[in-house]
Design an enzyme around this catalytic site. Structure first.
Site, PDB file in Angstrom:
ATOM      1  N   GLY A 224      34.342  40.046  71.914  1.00  0.00           N
ATOM      2  CA  GLY A 224      34.477  40.781  70.665  1.00  0.00           C
ATOM      3  C   GLY A 224      33.246  40.784  69.798  1.00  0.00           C
ATOM      4  O   GLY A 224      33.261  41.329  68.685  1.00  0.00           O
ATOM      5  N   GLY A 257      30.663  40.876  76.632  1.00  0.00           N
ATOM      6  CA  GLY A 257      30.411  41.962  77.576  1.00  0.00           C
ATOM      7  C   GLY A 257      29.437  42.948  76.977  1.00  0.00           C
ATOM      8  O   GLY A 257      28.248  42.938  77.268  1.00  0.00           O
ATOM      9  N   CYS A 327      34.213  71.948  78.808  1.00  0.00           N
ATOM     10  CA  CYS A 327      34.998  72.947  78.079  1.00  0.00           C
ATOM     11  C   CYS A 327      36.058  72.250  77.236  1.00  0.00           C
ATOM     12  O   CYS A 327      37.265  72.422  77.433  1.00  0.00           O
ATOM     13  CB  CYS A 327      35.638  73.922  79.063  1.00  0.00           C
ATOM     14  SG  CYS A 327      34.441  74.888  79.992  1.00  0.00           S
TER      15      CYS A 327
END
Length: 377
Positions: A224, A257, A327
């Site tokens: 975190g 991470g 798109c």
């Protein structure tokens, strides 16, 4: 910061026509990981959260500087065992299948994080020895932990209590401690350390009361640690965090991470078109969020640098929205950001693309070709 080798590689890959491309600076990654390891030495172990970026080159670069890897699927486990077979592994995740539990037990991972009483019962039924951490999701004082508690991850006090009679009948499953992950995107090292104090002040008494025979308890504090996409130069203060961690006698572990790998990857592409539409400027880039989903997933503008290339055509000035080829109106890298003289053919190099980027993206949408990958060693 874009280093000169990254800049040179961006120009080189553009010259070869291999756009879009991811460029990873492995030397910078190793230096960063070594600094984090030095900052935490003697206070906490480091397990890299593979979900942030599971590329084999990234894992190999990190392996000498981490104590282990945290995985959350059988695929990640297989990747780690292939790339770094000698390092310990912790297996997390709220939805482990029976096949994944069996995979984690043969050979056994270092730690298996149990998410629920039912998952524990399924693990026990397999009959193989296992060393586990119970994933706890307590509602501690503080708004940050209350937000985390409203999630499907881990167990509250009732769930943890339901595990105890199961464990009493299953001596082959050995509890080593607790795993918590109670915050996300926290930039403040002092606040992160304060959360660790709140966790340990609850977790260690719980372990003493309910598992009194446990010797040398382990507390996995999760990850975190934040990355600020508004300020690419800002880094989490690992030294301050380590200095403020509580001295409890428990074996502490963290699972960063994004905060390890984000800074060392760039997404390189070029401008296909520029235009005004209803008074707003748009730059259409090759590629899109099917390659780099990070900004739309997190709701931020991805920081970037423009590398000029000789070319004609119209120029875009002032606020512009940078979009991709898909798109969908959600194919946006950055909204209403200042540009000056942006032309078709110019390169746009997005920073902080080393985590939750390619591996997070919806690759097959519209079936555009994948990017190429370059690793600078």
């Amino acid at each position: 910061m874009m280093t000169e080798p990254v800049r040179a590689e961006a120009l080189r890959v553009a010259g070869s026509g291999d756009l879009p491309a991811y460029v990873y600076d492995l030397r910078g990654l190793r230096e960063h990981a070594a600094a984090v390891r030095a900052a935490l030495a003697g206070t906490a172990e480091i397990y890299y959260a593979v979900k942030a970026n599971p590329a084999a080159g990234i894992l190999r670069a990190l392996a000498p500087y981490v104590d282990g890897f945290e995985v959350a699927s059988g695929g990640e486990l297989a990747r780690v065992r292939e790339v770094a077979p000698g390092l310990p592994v912790a297996f997390s995740g709220p939805g482990k299948t029976d096949a994944e539990l069996a995979q984690a037990l043969s050979p056994p991972v270092h730690r298996l994080h149990v998410e629920s009483p039912r998952e524990l019962a399924r693990l026990i039924a397999l009959g193989a020895p296992a060393d586990v951490l119970l994933r706890a999701n307590p509602e501690l004082p503080g708004e940050d932990t209350r937000q985390a508690a409203a999630s499907p991850f881990g167990m509250d006090q009732d769930g943890l209590a339901a595990c105890l009679p199961l464990l009493a009948r299953a001596p082959h499953v050995r509890v080593r401690g607790l795993h918590t992950h109670l915050t996300w995107a926290q930039h403040d090292a002092a606040a992160m350390a304060d959360l660790a104090r709140r966790v340990t002040s609850w977790a260690l008494p719980w372990l003493r009361d309910h598992l009194p025979a446990l010797d040398g308890p382990e507390l996995d504090l999760g990850g975190g640690m934040g990355v600020d996409y508004r300020d690419p130069e800002l880094r989490f203060d690992w030294k301050a965090y380590a200095a403020a961690l509580p001295a409890t006698g428990a074996r502490l572990r963290v699972e960063p991470g994004r905060s390890l790998t984000a800074y060392h990857g760039w997404y390189v592409t070029d401008v296909l078109d520029v235009k005004q539409n209803h008074g707003r400027g748009y730059a259409v880039l090759r590629g899109g969020t099917h390659h780099l989903r990070t900004p739309v997933a997190r709701g931020h503008d991805q920081p970037f640098t423009v590398l000029r290339r000789a070319g004609g055509g119209p120029a875009l000035d002032g606020p512009a929205t940078l979009v991709g080829q898909l798109c969908t109106p959600r194919d946006v890298f950055a909204r209403d950001v200042p540009v000056s003289g942006l032309r078709p053919g110019d390169l746009v190099v997005f920073a902080l693309a080393g985590a939750y980027a390619w591996n997070l993206s919806h690759h097959e949408f519209l079936m555009h070709p994948p990017p190429c990958f370059r690793y600078l060693d």
